[in-house]
Design an enzyme around this catalytic site. Structure first.
Site: not given
Ligand code: GCW
Length: 594
Positions: A101-102, A145, A226, A259, A296, A301, A323, A329, A440, A463
């Site tokens: 993922e990413r 995920n 999510e 997280r 983060k 994000d 993080e 990404e 974004h 989103w």
């Molecule tokens: O920015 C989003 C990403 C997802 C990512 C999520 C996260 C792993 O688009 O791909 O999922 O953050 O940080 O959990």
């Protein structure tokens, strides 16, 4: 004695692996090891994996300290150095089917969807050596995920096999766990953290894991975010969920990294950038001492620029980790040259390193020959490790170290030009993507390329790009001040007042915290609309200047890597123009209505 013998074999091994690497896949690892190096243990040194180098003598309290010191010696270091953080961990968002993922550098180095999959131990050894050379001491092997299958006997055995390869390099393994695993695997009808059967399930699972991997690090958890399952599904809190896992790991010294990337849960409808504080501030002090809240760097994000995440100001009785996203990404993926150390140093200028007990980096590593897709993306893996060891290092020093070890050219005007390119590249990316606090405005889902008008009725509004700039004929930007969404009120002073007042808010955050008329005059004397145009054009000009620098560097770079970077710079020049032209065209429909 045999410890040291093993250790010296290790050193020789690392020498051969580095030698074996062909140019395309060679990382910053060099093999010219002085032949008169002396390694010595000194048990009176501080109790960590630090080292002291004097001439060609490396002294340390531990074997790992000697290994870290060896690489420091190769970097030309002298003197004493100790790790700032005890947790210096990569997070691989690798799925067990081998996809990432990413990820933009090929498939996973750990997982593959073939049942006959065997580990590539020499590849993992080179990965381990590269991590050890920059002091990384932990790695989470799978996506946040997380698949519940990760906790089955078969996958625990695979984790053990990987742990056995990484262990000699001082790298501890962790896994991301799916909070709903007891139910998803069909063992129980619930995953309620207060249900004794569920607690016993996790305790049994921990025992099984530690039987196979005695030095297992612990769990990383994305819960109620999510679509991932979590304690909310049972009316419980994040603390209930995290503490249950922490209790299961406690007897073995394991940790839970929980997280704070949670939005659209209990605080649906609230400004998305406020929701981590809204979710977690009331839980401060309620987590077990082996729970670490992982957040983060920014409250949204991993944008090219965000203000720091205010949650770091609120959790004073809870251990915290930052993080950082090494994989790009939102910064051109592995097609754009963007050196991220300046972004991370900017974060540390607001959140002092002492606030944290460790840092995690979302990895950019895959099976691509050059590991990271773009040769210069390796510099971000390198910078993460070096800043985790010493967050006081400058972006410039780290760039200089990486360039010198990666390219054989003398440290001449070319190298200082290459260094200048690296140091300017993040600001250039902000300029040609989202200047003045815009954020974004990416294409949906893959997040590569501009879509400032993006709106999908069937998507969460958080989103949709239009939610983040709200441009209309009068104005642009989001009012997050105390008279708007109130996001500024989550910040400590002096930032709360600084950001809240549109006249004092730094212009790099202007459209993040304020909604302003297109005609507002800025410090430069230009209007907001003219300033946006200036930044977008400046970003394009910067990338054009990088292309000139790379042309000039051609004589001292090997042909294969020079050409691969050249191809990506040509793409980046076109993509920067696309960003500028699409965004200015979109915003002009409002700005020119005057
Ligand atoms: O920015 C989003 C990403 C997802 C990512 C999520 C996260 C792993 O688009 O791909 O999922 O953050 O940080 O959990």
């Amino acid at each position: 004695m045999n410890n040291l013998k093993t250790f010296l074999t290790l050193l020789l091994l690392s020498l051969t692996t580095a030698l074996a690497a062909e140019d395309g896949s060679r990382l910053w690892l060099r093999s010219e090891m002085p032949d008169d190096i002396t390694l010595q243990i000194d048990s009176t040194m501080p109790d960590d994996d630090g080292y002291r180098i004097s001439g060609h003598t490396v002294t340390a309290r531990t074997q790992m300290g000697l290994l870290y010191g060896r690489y420091a010696l190769l970097r030309g270091e002298q003197g004493e150095s100790h790790p700032f953080y005890r947790l210096r961990i990569l997070n691989h968002w690798d799925n067990i089917d081998g996809s990432i993922e990413r990820g933009y550098a090929g498939n996973s180095i750990f997982w593959n969807d073939s049942s006959l999959f065997t580990l590539n131990s020499s590849l993992l050894t080179r990965y381990a050596e590269a991590c050890a050379s920059i002091g990384i001491n932990g790695t989470v092997l799978n996506n946040v995920n997380a698949s519940p299958k990760m906790l089955t006997r078969e996958y625990i055995r695979r984790v053990k096999d990987i742990a056995d390869i990484l262990r000699p390099w001082g790298i501890r393994v962790y896994i991301s766990v799916n909070f709903g695993s007891p139910k998803a695997l069909g063992d129980l009808k619930t995953a309620d953290p207060l249900d004794p059967k569920v607690r016993r399930w996790w305790q049994k699972k921990a025992k099984e894991i530690y039987k196979a991997i005695p030095d297992f690090g612990g769990f990383l958890v994305k819960a109620n975010s999510e679509g991932q399952p979590g304690p909310f599904d049972y009316g419980r809190t994040h603390a209930d969920g995290a503490n249950m896992l922490a209790d299961a790991l406690k007897p073995y010294g394991g940790i839970v990294m929980w997280r704070s990337f949670v939005y659209g849960a209990k605080h649906q409808g609230e400004d998305r950038v406020k929701q981590a504080v809204s979710e977690f501030a009331e839980l401060d002090g309620k987590f077990r001492d082996n729970v670490i809240l992982q957040s983060k760097n920014g409250p949204l994000d991993f944008q090219p620029r965000e203000p720091y995440a205010p949650i770091f100001d609120h959790m004073t009785k809870t251990a915290q980790m930052a993080e950082l996203q090494i994989t790009q990404e939102y910064l051109g993926q592995s097609k754009h040259l963007v050196y991220l150390a300046p972004m991370w140093k900017e974060f540390f200028s607001y959140v002092s390193p002492e606030r944290l007990v460790g840092i995690a980096g979302v990895a950019n590593i895959g099976l691509d020959t050059n590991w990271c897709g773009h040769h210069f993306s390796q510099a971000n893996w390198y910078a993460f490790g070096r800043l985790a060891w010493n967050p006081m290092l400058s972006s410039e020093q780290i760039a200089e170290e990486w360039l010198t070890q990666t390219f054989n050219c003398q440290f001449s005007i070319v190298n200082s030009q290459l260094k200048s390119m690296m140091l300017r590249s993040r600001e250039a990316c902000v300029d040609y993507m989202m200047p003045l606090g815009l954020h974004h405005i990416f294409k949906f889902d893959h997040h590569m390329g501009p879509d400032p008008g993006g709106f999908k009725a069937d998507y969460p509004i958080e989103w949709c790009p239009v939610y983040y700039h709200r441009a209309n004929a009068d104005s642009i930007g989001v009012d997050r001040s105390s008279t708007g969404t109130g996001a500024t009120l989550q910040y400590r002073e002096p930032y709360r007042s600084l950001y809240d007042n549109v006249d004092t808010c730094p212009e790099q955050f202007l459209l993040w915290f304020h909604r302003v008329p297109w005609t507002r005059r800025l410090k430069s004397g230009r209007t907001v609309w003219k300033e946006l145009q200036w930044h977008y054009n400046h970003g394009v000009e910067e990338v054009d200047s990088f292309a000139v620098i790379w042309q000039e560097a051609k004589p001292c770079i090997d042909a294969q890597r020079w050409q691969e970077v050249e191809n990506r710079l040509e793409f980046q020049q076109k993509d920067a123009r696309l960003w500028r032209d699409v965004c200015l065209k979109y915003f002009s429909q409002f700005a020119l209505k005057k």
